[in-house]
Scaffold this active site. Structure first.
Site, mmCIF file in Angstrom:
data_model
loop_
_atom_site.group_PDB
_atom_site.id
_atom_site.type_symbol
_atom_site.label_atom_id
_atom_site.label_comp_id
_atom_site.label_asym_id
_atom_site.label_seq_id
_atom_site.Cartn_x
_atom_site.Cartn_y
_atom_site.Cartn_z
ATOM 1 N N ASN A 9 41.322 13.743 79.402
ATOM 2 C CA ASN A 9 41.885 14.458 78.254
ATOM 3 C C ASN A 9 43.174 13.760 77.742
ATOM 4 O O ASN A 9 44.225 13.853 78.373
ATOM 5 C CB ASN A 9 42.201 15.891 78.706
ATOM 6 C CG ASN A 9 42.671 16.771 77.586
ATOM 7 O OD1 ASN A 9 43.302 16.308 76.635
ATOM 8 N ND2 ASN A 9 42.380 18.048 77.681
ATOM 9 N N PRO A 10 43.090 13.071 76.585
ATOM 10 C CA PRO A 10 44.266 12.358 76.075
ATOM 11 C C PRO A 10 45.440 13.284 75.756
ATOM 12 O O PRO A 10 46.601 12.876 75.839
ATOM 13 C CB PRO A 10 43.765 11.672 74.801
ATOM 14 C CG PRO A 10 42.348 12.061 74.618
ATOM 15 C CD PRO A 10 41.911 12.978 75.720
ATOM 16 N N GLU A 36 34.275 18.306 89.622
ATOM 17 C CA GLU A 36 35.024 19.546 89.373
ATOM 18 C C GLU A 36 34.154 20.700 89.850
ATOM 19 O O GLU A 36 33.330 21.223 89.112
ATOM 20 C CB GLU A 36 35.387 19.665 87.900
ATOM 21 C CG GLU A 36 36.384 18.596 87.494
ATOM 22 C CD GLU A 36 37.129 18.905 86.201
ATOM 23 O OE1 GLU A 36 37.238 20.075 85.816
ATOM 24 O OE2 GLU A 36 37.589 17.942 85.568
ATOM 25 N N ASP A 65 44.082 20.931 86.437
ATOM 26 C CA ASP A 65 42.997 21.798 85.987
ATOM 27 C C ASP A 65 43.638 23.006 85.314
ATOM 28 O O ASP A 65 44.467 23.685 85.919
ATOM 29 C CB ASP A 65 42.115 22.217 87.166
ATOM 30 C CG ASP A 65 40.750 22.673 86.680
ATOM 31 O OD1 ASP A 65 40.168 21.993 85.830
ATOM 32 O OD2 ASP A 65 40.274 23.742 87.122
ATOM 33 N N PHE A 140 46.243 20.359 71.408
ATOM 34 C CA PHE A 140 44.812 20.123 71.594
ATOM 35 C C PHE A 140 44.153 21.406 72.105
ATOM 36 O O PHE A 140 44.836 22.403 72.375
ATOM 37 C CB PHE A 140 44.587 18.960 72.580
ATOM 38 C CG PHE A 140 45.134 19.211 73.969
ATOM 39 C CD1 PHE A 140 46.470 18.994 74.248
ATOM 40 C CD2 PHE A 140 44.315 19.680 74.983
ATOM 41 C CE1 PHE A 140 46.989 19.241 75.523
ATOM 42 C CE2 PHE A 140 44.813 19.920 76.261
ATOM 43 C CZ PHE A 140 46.158 19.699 76.522
ATOM 44 N N TYR A 142 42.781 24.742 73.031
ATOM 45 C CA TYR A 142 42.965 26.119 72.559
ATOM 46 C C TYR A 142 44.307 26.346 71.846
ATOM 47 O O TYR A 142 44.594 27.473 71.431
ATOM 48 C CB TYR A 142 42.855 27.095 73.742
ATOM 49 C CG TYR A 142 41.479 27.115 74.375
ATOM 50 C CD1 TYR A 142 40.453 27.865 73.798
ATOM 51 C CD2 TYR A 142 41.200 26.389 75.525
ATOM 52 C CE1 TYR A 142 39.187 27.885 74.362
ATOM 53 C CE2 TYR A 142 39.934 26.408 76.095
ATOM 54 C CZ TYR A 142 38.929 27.156 75.511
ATOM 55 O OH TYR A 142 37.680 27.173 76.069
ATOM 56 N N ASP A 143 45.119 25.292 71.725
ATOM 57 C CA ASP A 143 46.457 25.473 71.139
ATOM 58 C C ASP A 143 46.454 26.197 69.783
ATOM 59 O O ASP A 143 47.320 27.039 69.540
ATOM 60 C CB ASP A 143 47.179 24.121 71.001
ATOM 61 C CG ASP A 143 47.734 23.631 72.340
ATOM 62 O OD1 ASP A 143 47.793 24.432 73.283
ATOM 63 O OD2 ASP A 143 48.090 22.440 72.431
#
Ligand code: IMP
Length: 189
Positions: A9-10, A36, A65, A140, A142-143
């Site tokens: 995730n960047p 995971e 996580d 990114f 859910y923001d």
């Protein structure tokens, strides 16, 4: 001091760089897939991931996580946040929350850090609400639908402010307390 952030995730990489590099901790990004595991606990996922990466000989790393736990949905999407974001996305969550008055939610971030011969797992949290529509262009995931103050979404606040108050920012603060003796043997700068 150098720490590898292991993620695909960047957005997370950017936030770790932002939080840590000013403190003299260099962050490098590694994309190493790890299992995971399906678990109802973020900590369990992190614990298993750390064991797997260490067994592969990787050291001085951070894994993260995270999840969004919505009260009215009994904590959903929680540990399934990545899958839900990829499938129904923010739009799907907003549909599930249509006409729901109780909009409380908590973002949680569990960090696993293996540094030298020390393993640390910490969890940070940030409470807020699910707003009625997507807003903002920062951040990114859910923001755009989460607001900590009920006014601005996480995607509408500057990155510095998100770092100070977010689940990840809180988790980083806890982590730094645990590893400060290794990172700054002569005292924090
Ligand atoms: P994971 O920790 O990579 O499994 O992330 C779970 C899901 O939550 C992914 O869809 C991420 O994009 C999302 N997510 C994780 N951290 C944040 C954040 O700080 N803001 C918004 N979404 C996030």
């Amino acid at each position: 001091m150098m720490l590898k952030i292991i993620t695909s995730n960047p957005g997370k990489v950017k936030e770790y760089r932002h939080c840590l590099e000013g403190l003299g901790i260099e962050v490098t990004h590694l994309r190493v897939p790890y299992d995971e595991v399906q678990s109802s606990e973020l900590e369990e996922v992190v614990k298993k991931g750390m064991a797997e990466l260490k067994a592969d000989g990787i050291s001085d790393f951070i894994i993260d996580d995270s999840g969004l736990f919505i009260d009215r949905l009994n904590g959903f999407p929680g540990v399934w946040s990545a899958y839900v974001q990829k499938t129904i996305g923010n739009e799907g969550i907003l549909k599930l929350m249509k006409d729901v008055m109780e909009r409380g939610a908590v973002f949680k971030c569990c960090i696993g850090c293996s540094i030298g011969d020390k393993d640390v797992i910490v969890t940070g949290a940030c409470g807020g609400v699910i707003i009625e529509e997507e807003r903002g262009t920062e951040g990114f995931g859910y923001d755009p639908i989460f607001s900590h103050d009920g006014k601005r979404s996480f995607a509408e606040i500057p990155p510095d402010e998100k770092d100070r108050i977010s689940h990840r920012g809180n988790a980083v603060e806890l982590l730094l307390k645990e590893i400060s003796d290794i990172v700054w043997p002569c005292g924090k700068p």
